[in-house]
Design a protein around this motif. Structure first.
Motif, PDB file in Angstrom:
ATOM      1  N   ARG A  61      20.149  61.513  22.911  1.00 19.08           N
ATOM      2  CA  ARG A  61      19.355  60.499  23.608  1.00 19.08           C
ATOM      3  C   ARG A  61      18.899  61.005  24.971  1.00 19.08           C
ATOM      4  O   ARG A  61      19.659  61.689  25.664  1.00 19.08           O
TER       5      ARG A  61
ATOM      6  N   VAL B 154      23.793  57.380  30.374  1.00 13.75           N
ATOM      7  CA  VAL B 154      23.304  57.159  29.013  1.00 13.75           C
ATOM      8  C   VAL B 154      23.780  55.786  28.573  1.00 13.75           C
ATOM      9  O   VAL B 154      24.911  55.415  28.841  1.00 13.75           O
TER      10      VAL B 154
ATOM     11  N   VAL C 129      30.801  50.379  29.769  1.00 13.86           N
ATOM     12  CA  VAL C 129      31.789  51.430  30.017  1.00 13.86           C
ATOM     13  C   VAL C 129      32.265  51.981  28.676  1.00 13.86           C
ATOM     14  O   VAL C 129      31.909  51.450  27.621  1.00 13.86           O
ATOM     15  N   THR C 130      33.110  52.990  28.719  1.00  9.96           N
ATOM     16  CA  THR C 130      33.760  53.425  27.499  1.00  9.96           C
ATOM     17  C   THR C 130      35.117  52.713  27.443  1.00  9.96           C
ATOM     18  O   THR C 130      35.448  51.935  28.335  1.00  9.96           O
TER      19      THR C 130
ATOM     20  N   TRP D 273      28.629  58.865  35.762  1.00  9.86           N
ATOM     21  CA  TRP D 273      28.668  58.215  34.437  1.00  9.86           C
ATOM     22  C   TRP D 273      28.775  59.237  33.310  1.00  9.86           C
ATOM     23  O   TRP D 273      28.211  59.053  32.240  1.00  9.86           O
TER      24      TRP D 273
ATOM     25  N   GLY E  41      25.157  50.430  24.023  1.00  6.88           N
ATOM     26  CA  GLY E  41      24.486  51.726  23.942  1.00  6.88           C
ATOM     27  C   GLY E  41      25.512  52.822  23.748  1.00  6.88           C
ATOM     28  O   GLY E  41      25.483  53.849  24.419  1.00  6.88           O
ATOM     29  N   SER E  42      26.458  52.597  22.830  1.00  6.94           N
ATOM     30  CA  SER E  42      27.566  53.540  22.623  1.00  6.94           C
ATOM     31  C   SER E  42      27.079  54.807  21.927  1.00  6.94           C
ATOM     32  O   SER E  42      25.924  54.904  21.506  1.00  6.94           O
ATOM     33  N   THR E  43      27.994  55.753  21.775  1.00  5.62           N
ATOM     34  CA  THR E  43      27.674  57.000  21.074  1.00  5.62           C
ATOM     35  C   THR E  43      27.836  56.836  19.551  1.00  5.62           C
ATOM     36  O   THR E  43      27.645  57.791  18.808  1.00  5.62           O
TER      37      THR E  43
ATOM     38  N   ASP F  75      28.694  63.445  31.825  1.00  7.81           N
ATOM     39  CA  ASP F  75      27.711  64.526  31.768  1.00  7.81           C
ATOM     40  C   ASP F  75      27.531  65.242  33.098  1.00  7.81           C
ATOM     41  O   ASP F  75      26.452  65.739  33.410  1.00  7.81           O
TER      42      ASP F  75
ATOM     43  N   ASN G 159      33.148  60.982  21.446  1.00 11.38           N
ATOM     44  CA  ASN G 159      32.030  60.483  22.260  1.00 11.38           C
ATOM     45  C   ASN G 159      31.640  61.501  23.326  1.00 11.38           C
ATOM     46  O   ASN G 159      30.519  61.508  23.813  1.00 11.38           O
ATOM     47  N   ALA G 160      32.582  62.349  23.714  1.00 11.79           N
ATOM     48  CA  ALA G 160      32.293  63.369  24.715  1.00 11.79           C
ATOM     49  C   ALA G 160      31.488  64.483  24.072  1.00 11.79           C
ATOM     50  O   ALA G 160      31.539  64.679  22.861  1.00 11.79           O
TER      51      ALA G 160
ATOM     52  N   GLN H 260      33.847  61.923  29.863  1.00 10.05           N
ATOM     53  CA  GLN H 260      33.027  60.880  30.500  1.00 10.05           C
ATOM     54  C   GLN H 260      33.192  60.942  32.023  1.00 10.05           C
ATOM     55  O   GLN H 260      33.503  62.002  32.549  1.00 10.05           O
TER      56      GLN H 260
HETATM   57  P1  IMP Z   1      31.354  54.861  23.647  1.00 13.81           P
HETATM   58  O1  IMP Z   1      32.288  55.656  24.503  1.00 13.81           O
HETATM   59  O2  IMP Z   1      30.733  55.639  22.539  1.00 13.81           O
HETATM   60  O3  IMP Z   1      31.961  53.567  23.196  1.00 13.81           O
HETATM   61  O4  IMP Z   1      30.110  54.437  24.583  1.00 13.81           O
HETATM   62  C1  IMP Z   1      30.259  53.535  25.683  1.00 13.81           C
HETATM   63  C2  IMP Z   1      29.362  53.949  26.847  1.00 13.81           C
HETATM   64  O5  IMP Z   1      29.814  55.186  27.375  1.00 13.81           O
HETATM   65  C3  IMP Z   1      27.906  54.188  26.458  1.00 13.81           C
HETATM   66  O6  IMP Z   1      27.079  53.798  27.552  1.00 13.81           O
HETATM   67  C4  IMP Z   1      27.826  55.688  26.261  1.00 13.81           C
HETATM   68  O7  IMP Z   1      26.535  56.188  26.459  1.00 13.81           O
HETATM   69  C5  IMP Z   1      28.763  56.153  27.349  1.00 13.81           C
HETATM   70  N1  IMP Z   1      29.354  57.462  27.042  1.00 13.81           N
HETATM   71  C6  IMP Z   1      30.373  57.752  26.206  1.00 13.81           C
HETATM   72  N2  IMP Z   1      30.652  59.053  26.208  1.00 13.81           N
HETATM   73  C7  IMP Z   1      29.810  59.618  27.092  1.00 13.81           C
HETATM   74  C8  IMP Z   1      29.638  60.952  27.575  1.00 13.81           C
HETATM   75  O8  IMP Z   1      30.347  61.895  27.196  1.00 13.81           O
HETATM   76  N3  IMP Z   1      28.647  61.121  28.483  1.00 13.81           N
HETATM   77  C9  IMP Z   1      27.887  60.111  28.937  1.00 13.81           C
HETATM   78  N4  IMP Z   1      28.019  58.855  28.537  1.00 13.81           N
HETATM   79  C10 IMP Z   1      28.981  58.605  27.631  1.00 13.81           C
END
Ligand code: IMP
Length: 403
Positions: free
Chosen positions: A293, A263, A228-229, A12, A122-124, A14, A39-40, A214
């Motif tokens: 987080r 996360v 998911v992303t 998932w 729970g997005s970033t 990291d 987000n990364a 991701q």
């Molecule tokens: P988003 O990509 O910010 O929309 O987040 C969607 C989901 O992907 C959430 O659960 C985030 O925690 C997870 N996520 C996004 N980018 C990462 C990353 O680089 N590492 C771990 N989880 C991520």
């Protein structure tokens, strides 16, 4: 001779792809990102100094490399300008594909509001899903539009009105236009056609490392939807995200952590909500590089990994953070799931089903060093049918061995 490798995370996110991409980058001329955006978070430690990159490929730090930000990405140019400051003094070049979409300030605001409402995943909070939403709704703005003031104004107007009508916008139109114009002056020189650039590069014998962000289980289609992303994190995403032919790819490298983290919300069969979990989190420094987080922590899950290895077409594996498991009296690995009394060995497509599985564990006695971990590593290789070629057991570049 040209060489093209894709490096992806198998869990998932990291998994430590940033460190491995940085470690391997010595062999490559070009490092290309193909999806996601800010987000990364890749943390790279070189000579005691820590760097955090969100959008820039991590291997650029070595100097003499070209970074590509591909069409499949959603780029926050305001954040990108900040990030590039970390590379001051480093010799690098960057190509931002004209086709890549932009994350605008209102996307971030909308993302944060969605999370605050309790209805997010729970997005970033970086506005990723909102930027992809606009892209697929065909109201997005592409990086190439920054190169022409008139085109930018016209496209921004259309996108702004769409957002103002159905969502929230935080800036007025002229303010936003001026910000974009100012930022585009800083990065305009980097915007170009990354597809033709990569074609010429590969035909000219250059070596390319395509770096995923991701992990596979966060893929928009093949991950644990809806948790998911919003992009294709699997190796196939490299082809669509860079406009690159599969026939020219030489290998896929799959990175996984010796345990599992996640996360944000969503099912996590091997999650540890006990003292062992806390110990792994603290020892592994499992706090988000982007959001800070605390990450959810659990044992290695070979059911999930076997699925990931298949959908990514992994040629060889890289195991990271093995040192975090040193010293525990016993180590567990999920080799199957039990669902409503039946044993299954394939990762369920449905998050509802996944939320109800119980892992079937195989237990190993603890180990304190690489030698002691041999049985654990061989078991993983046999179970997945793919060799582990690189092991990372610390943050620094030199804490990595190639088997
Ligand atoms: P988003 O990509 O910010 O929309 O987040 C969607 C989901 O992907 C959430 O659960 C985030 O925690 C997870 N996520 C996004 N980018 C990462 C990353 O680089 N590492 C771990 N989880 C991520």
């Amino acid at each position: 001779m040209s060489k093209v490798s894709i490096i992806v995370g198998l869990q998932w996110g990291d998994e430590g792809k940033g460190k491995i991409a940085d470690f391997l980058s010595g062999d490559y001329d070009i490092i290309a990102r193909f999806q996601g955006g800010a987000n990364a978070g890749h943390t790279v430690k070189v000579g005691g100094k820590e760097y955090i990159f969100h959008q820039v490929p991590s291997g650029l730090l070595r100097g003499g490399k070209v970074g590509v930000l591909g069409a499949g990405m959603v780029i926050d140019i305001i954040a990108l300008v900040e990030e590039l400051r970390q590379l001051e003094g480093v010799d690098y070049d960057l190509i931002i594909d004209e086709r890549a979409h932009l994350v605008l300030p209102y996307h971030r605001v909308q993302d944060a509001r969605q999370e605050e409402s309790g209805r997010g995943v729970g997005s970033t909070r970086k506005g990723i899903s909102q930027a992809y939403r606009d892209k697929y709704a065909r109201f997005g703005i592409r990086a190439g539009s920054l190169l022409d003031e008139h085109v930018l104004k016209e496209e921004l107007r259309r996108s702004y009105e769409f957002n103002a009508r159905y969502f929230t916008v935080n800036l007025d139109f002229d303010e936003l236009y001026d910000i974009l114009l100012a930022e585009s002056r800083e990065i305009g020189n980097f915007i170009g056609d990354a597809v033709s650039y990569l074609k010429d590069a590969v035909e000219g014998g250059k070596k390319v490392l395509m770096e995923g962000a991701q992990g596979a289980l966060l893929d928009i289609d093949f991950g644990t939807y809806p948790y998911v992303t919003s992009s294709h994190t699997i190796s196939g995403g490299a082809l669509v995200g860079l406009g690159f032919p599969w026939k020219r790819v030489d290998e896929v490298i799959g990175v996984f952590k010796a345990y599992t983290t996640r996360v944000g919300k969503g099912p996590f069969p091997t999650e540890l909500v006990d003292e062992t979990g806390n110990q792994i989190r603290e020892k592994g420094g499992e706090y988000g590089a982007t959001t800070g987080r605390p990450r959810r922590v659990g044992w290695l899950d070979l059911v999930a990994l076997r699925y990931s290895v298949w959908i990514n077409g992994v040629d060889y594996l890289v195991m990271t953070k093995l040192d975090v498991l040193f010293g525990f009296p016993e180590i567990k690995v999920a080799v199957g799931y039990r669902l409503h009394g039946m044993e299954i060995d394939w990762f369920p497509a449905s998050s509802h089903r996944l939320a109800h599985v119980e892992p079937v564990y195989r237990t190993f006695s603890g180990f304190d060093d690489l030698d002691g971990a041999r049985e654990f590593i061989s078991f993983i290789e046999e179970h997945l049918g793919v060799p582990v070629k690189i092991i990372s057991y610390g943050m620094d570049r030199d804490k990595t061995i190639v088997l």
